[in-house]
Scaffold this motif. Structure first.
Motif, PDB file in Angstrom:
ATOM      1  N   PRO A  73      65.542  35.703   5.227  1.00  0.00           N
ATOM      2  CA  PRO A  73      65.729  34.727   4.114  1.00  0.00           C
ATOM      3  C   PRO A  73      64.855  34.144   3.367  1.00  0.00           C
ATOM      4  CG  PRO A  73      66.777  34.348   6.579  1.00  0.00           C
ATOM      5  CD  PRO A  73      65.965  35.340   6.610  1.00  0.00           C
ATOM      6  N   ALA A  74      63.576  34.140   3.756  1.00  0.00           N
ATOM      7  CA  ALA A  74      62.363  33.745   3.194  1.00  0.00           C
ATOM      8  C   ALA A  74      61.999  34.776   2.213  1.00  0.00           C
ATOM      9  CB  ALA A  74      61.042  33.366   4.293  1.00  0.00           C
ATOM     10  N   ILE A  75      62.112  36.105   2.530  1.00  0.00           N
ATOM     11  CA  ILE A  75      61.614  37.082   1.690  1.00  0.00           C
ATOM     12  C   ILE A  75      62.610  36.958   0.271  1.00  0.00           C
ATOM     13  CG2 ILE A  75      61.531  39.605   1.057  1.00  0.00           C
ATOM     14  CD1 ILE A  75      60.042  39.852   3.776  1.00  0.00           C
ATOM     15  N   LYS A  76      63.917  36.862   0.707  1.00  0.00           N
ATOM     16  CA  LYS A  76      65.074  36.925  -0.250  1.00  0.00           C
ATOM     17  C   LYS A  76      64.688  35.525  -1.348  1.00  0.00           C
ATOM     18  CE  LYS A  76      68.613  39.924   1.861  1.00  0.00           C
ATOM     19  NZ  LYS A  76      69.970  39.532   2.482  1.00  0.00           N
ATOM     20  N   LYS A  77      64.435  34.783  -0.620  1.00  0.00           N
ATOM     21  CA  LYS A  77      64.443  33.197  -1.495  1.00  0.00           C
ATOM     22  C   LYS A  77      63.288  33.342  -2.445  1.00  0.00           C
ATOM     23  CE  LYS A  77      63.773  28.162  -0.981  1.00  0.00           C
ATOM     24  NZ  LYS A  77      63.597  27.329  -0.021  1.00  0.00           N
ATOM     25  N   ASN A  78      62.216  33.937  -2.072  1.00  0.00           N
ATOM     26  CA  ASN A  78      60.894  33.932  -2.703  1.00  0.00           C
ATOM     27  C   ASN A  78      60.641  35.200  -3.555  1.00  0.00           C
ATOM     28  OD1 ASN A  78      60.135  31.352  -1.874  1.00  0.00           O
ATOM     29  ND2 ASN A  78      59.603  32.137   0.006  1.00  0.00           N
ATOM     30  N   ALA A  79      61.446  36.163  -3.380  1.00  0.00           N
ATOM     31  CA  ALA A  79      61.234  37.658  -4.121  1.00  0.00           C
ATOM     32  C   ALA A  79      61.078  37.334  -5.571  1.00  0.00           C
ATOM     33  CB  ALA A  79      62.083  38.715  -3.778  1.00  0.00           C
ATOM     34  N   GLY A 101      51.808  34.529  -4.159  1.00  0.00           N
ATOM     35  CA  GLY A 101      51.677  35.224  -2.873  1.00  0.00           C
ATOM     36  C   GLY A 101      51.238  34.108  -2.037  1.00  0.00           C
ATOM     37  N   HIS A 102      50.912  34.832  -0.497  1.00  0.00           N
ATOM     38  CA  HIS A 102      50.534  33.943   0.411  1.00  0.00           C
ATOM     39  C   HIS A 102      49.354  34.755   1.068  1.00  0.00           C
ATOM     40  CE1 HIS A 102      54.674  32.131   0.249  1.00  0.00           C
ATOM     41  NE2 HIS A 102      53.623  31.095   0.479  1.00  0.00           N
ATOM     42  N   ARG A 103      48.425  34.031   1.565  1.00  0.00           N
ATOM     43  CA  ARG A 103      47.492  34.982   2.558  1.00  0.00           C
ATOM     44  C   ARG A 103      46.586  33.942   3.511  1.00  0.00           C
ATOM     45  NH1 ARG A 103      42.119  35.713  -1.627  1.00  0.00           N
ATOM     46  NH2 ARG A 103      41.509  33.590  -1.994  1.00  0.00           N
ATOM     47  N   ALA A 104      45.853  34.605   4.518  1.00  0.00           N
ATOM     48  CA  ALA A 104      45.315  33.796   5.357  1.00  0.00           C
ATOM     49  C   ALA A 104      43.809  33.998   5.047  1.00  0.00           C
ATOM     50  CB  ALA A 104      45.574  34.206   6.670  1.00  0.00           C
ATOM     51  N   GLY A 105      43.110  32.883   4.916  1.00  0.00           N
ATOM     52  CA  GLY A 105      41.850  32.852   4.579  1.00  0.00           C
ATOM     53  C   GLY A 105      41.283  33.554   3.372  1.00  0.00           C
ATOM     54  N   THR A 106      40.424  34.292   3.347  1.00  0.00           N
ATOM     55  CA  THR A 106      40.191  35.218   1.838  1.00  0.00           C
ATOM     56  C   THR A 106      40.880  36.706   1.949  1.00  0.00           C
ATOM     57  OG1 THR A 106      37.966  36.136   3.041  1.00  0.00           O
ATOM     58  CG2 THR A 106      38.206  33.822   1.966  1.00  0.00           C
ATOM     59  N   GLY A 107      41.669  36.890   2.689  1.00  0.00           N
ATOM     60  CA  GLY A 107      42.247  38.375   2.815  1.00  0.00           C
ATOM     61  C   GLY A 107      43.226  38.433   1.483  1.00  0.00           C
ATOM     62  N   THR A 150      51.136  44.605   7.467  1.00  0.00           N
ATOM     63  CA  THR A 150      51.496  43.222   8.169  1.00  0.00           C
ATOM     64  C   THR A 150      52.111  42.603   7.105  1.00  0.00           C
ATOM     65  OG1 THR A 150      49.320  42.313   7.285  1.00  0.00           O
ATOM     66  CG2 THR A 150      49.353  43.263   9.438  1.00  0.00           C
ATOM     67  N   ALA A 151      52.728  43.208   6.029  1.00  0.00           N
ATOM     68  CA  ALA A 151      53.425  42.485   4.616  1.00  0.00           C
ATOM     69  C   ALA A 151      54.569  41.671   5.202  1.00  0.00           C
ATOM     70  CB  ALA A 151      53.722  43.427   3.698  1.00  0.00           C
ATOM     71  N   LEU A 152      55.601  42.109   6.090  1.00  0.00           N
ATOM     72  CA  LEU A 152      56.477  41.367   6.562  1.00  0.00           C
ATOM     73  C   LEU A 152      56.143  39.985   7.522  1.00  0.00           C
ATOM     74  CD1 LEU A 152      58.983  44.126   8.059  1.00  0.00           C
ATOM     75  CD2 LEU A 152      59.265  42.794   5.822  1.00  0.00           C
ATOM     76  N   ARG A 153      55.024  40.295   7.980  1.00  0.00           N
ATOM     77  CA  ARG A 153      54.343  38.891   8.643  1.00  0.00           C
ATOM     78  C   ARG A 153      53.694  37.906   7.716  1.00  0.00           C
ATOM     79  NH1 ARG A 153      49.212  39.821  12.026  1.00  0.00           N
ATOM     80  NH2 ARG A 153      48.392  39.636   9.670  1.00  0.00           N
ATOM     81  N   ASP A 154      53.118  38.349   6.602  1.00  0.00           N
ATOM     82  CA  ASP A 154      52.369  37.635   5.652  1.00  0.00           C
ATOM     83  C   ASP A 154      52.814  37.128   4.603  1.00  0.00           C
ATOM     84  OD1 ASP A 154      50.186  38.069   7.829  1.00  0.00           O
ATOM     85  OD2 ASP A 154      49.807  39.781   6.505  1.00  0.00           O
ATOM     86  N   ALA A 155      53.800  37.753   3.975  1.00  0.00           N
ATOM     87  CA  ALA A 155      54.564  37.280   2.633  1.00  0.00           C
ATOM     88  C   ALA A 155      55.449  36.074   2.830  1.00  0.00           C
ATOM     89  CB  ALA A 155      55.435  38.707   1.975  1.00  0.00           C
ATOM     90  N   PRO A 156      56.242  35.871   3.959  1.00  0.00           N
ATOM     91  CA  PRO A 156      56.918  34.919   4.047  1.00  0.00           C
ATOM     92  C   PRO A 156      56.361  33.510   3.763  1.00  0.00           C
ATOM     93  CG  PRO A 156      57.874  36.394   5.585  1.00  0.00           C
ATOM     94  CD  PRO A 156      56.340  36.721   5.208  1.00  0.00           C
ATOM     95  N   GLY A 157      54.931  33.579   4.627  1.00  0.00           N
ATOM     96  CA  GLY A 157      54.059  32.090   4.405  1.00  0.00           C
ATOM     97  C   GLY A 157      54.193  31.332   5.443  1.00  0.00           C
ATOM     98  N   PHE A 158      55.115  31.489   6.390  1.00  0.00           N
ATOM     99  CA  PHE A 158      55.086  30.502   7.380  1.00  0.00           C
ATOM    100  C   PHE A 158      54.614  30.776   8.957  1.00  0.00           C
ATOM    101  CE2 PHE A 158      58.976  32.705   7.572  1.00  0.00           C
ATOM    102  CZ  PHE A 158      59.078  33.319   9.120  1.00  0.00           C
ATOM    103  N   ILE A 159      54.025  32.130   8.810  1.00  0.00           N
ATOM    104  CA  ILE A 159      53.750  32.657  10.157  1.00  0.00           C
ATOM    105  C   ILE A 159      52.172  32.694   9.946  1.00  0.00           C
ATOM    106  CG2 ILE A 159      53.583  34.674  11.732  1.00  0.00           C
ATOM    107  CD1 ILE A 159      56.436  35.544  10.439  1.00  0.00           C
ATOM    108  N   THR A 160      51.554  31.927  10.796  1.00  0.00           N
ATOM    109  CA  THR A 160      50.015  31.905  10.876  1.00  0.00           C
ATOM    110  C   THR A 160      49.343  32.202  12.201  1.00  0.00           C
ATOM    111  OG1 THR A 160      49.969  29.331  11.485  1.00  0.00           O
ATOM    112  CG2 THR A 160      50.369  29.874   9.147  1.00  0.00           C
TER     113      THR A 160
END
Length: 224
Positions: A73-79, A101-107, A150-160
């Motif tokens: 749902p998160a990917i569909k909503k923000n695509a 986009g979303h990212r963790a730190g400077t990645g 790790t795109a499926l983990r990182d793109a939604p933005g809510f998994i840290t």
């Protein structure tokens, strides 16, 4: 006649008495400490200790619980349209990342994207897609059997990272999401059947350059 002990004899006797007194005091202090520890210590059985521990991370359960209910749902909503994203990345990759986009730190930034194009041949686990407006850009969709990244983990933005005990569990979460996607989508997908047809793909990607875009899909729909 009174006999007077030499001074060194008296000092020796006093020293022995002092050592005996100190020894008794030390034993008394140790005994009091043991009693205090016994009074203030709470003992738990093995089962009680285990029940208070943080549950062990089970990657397969995480993938099953998180992929369909939250990630899709998160990917569909923000695509964002991949052509729109590519134009923004070519102009200013950092600004594009902050906007879409979303990212963790400077990645690198990860993105939720959607695209429509013509499906090409499948080679090496990738299906090429020709997207109008991106004629000189290589656009590929991961179709397995190996699905990397790790795109499926990182793109939604809510998994840290802070949601996990350690780096291993964090990495395993990404693998579990990829595995769940393969079960839910790629297991029944036939790239031969869609070759040459128009397809609409929605998914996630973590591009290192604007000229090589590889999408991990959550849906692939062929025009009838």
């Amino acid at each position: 006649m009174t006999t007077v002990e030499p001074a060194h004899t008296r000092r020796g006797a006093i020293g022995r008495r002092n050592r005996l007194t100190l020894g008794r005091c030390s034993l008394l202090a140790l005994a009091l400490l043991v009693v205090a520890m016994a009074v203030t210590t709470t003992y738990r059985s093995d089962s009680e200790a285990a029940s208070g521990a943080k549950p062990k991370f089970v990657a397969a359960e995480y993938g099953a619980d998180t992929y369909g209910a939250k990630v899709v749902p998160a990917i569909k909503k923000n695509a964002v349209q991949i052509t729109t994203l590519h134009k923004a990345m070519a102009a200013d990759s950092e600004a594009a990342g902050r906007t879409y986009g979303h990212r963790a730190g400077t990645g690198p930034y990860s993105y939720a994207v959607t695209l429509t194009g013509t499906a090409g041949a499948a080679r090496g686990g990738l299906m090429q897609v020709s997207v109008p407006g991106l004629d000189k850009i290589r656009v590929s969709v991961q179709i397995g059997p190996a699905v990397n990244g790790t795109a499926l983990r990182d793109a939604p933005g809510f998994i840290t990272f802070g949601q996990f005990t350690n780096q291993v569990d964090y990495a395993d979460a990404a693998t579990a999401l990829n595995t769940e996607m393969k079960t839910k989508l790629l297991k029944t997908f036939d790239p031969v059947a869609v070759k040459g047809k128009e397809v609409t793909v929605t998914g996630a990607m973590t591009p290192l350059t604007a000229d090589l875009l590889t999408i991990t899909p959550i849906s692939i729909e062929a025009a009838s």
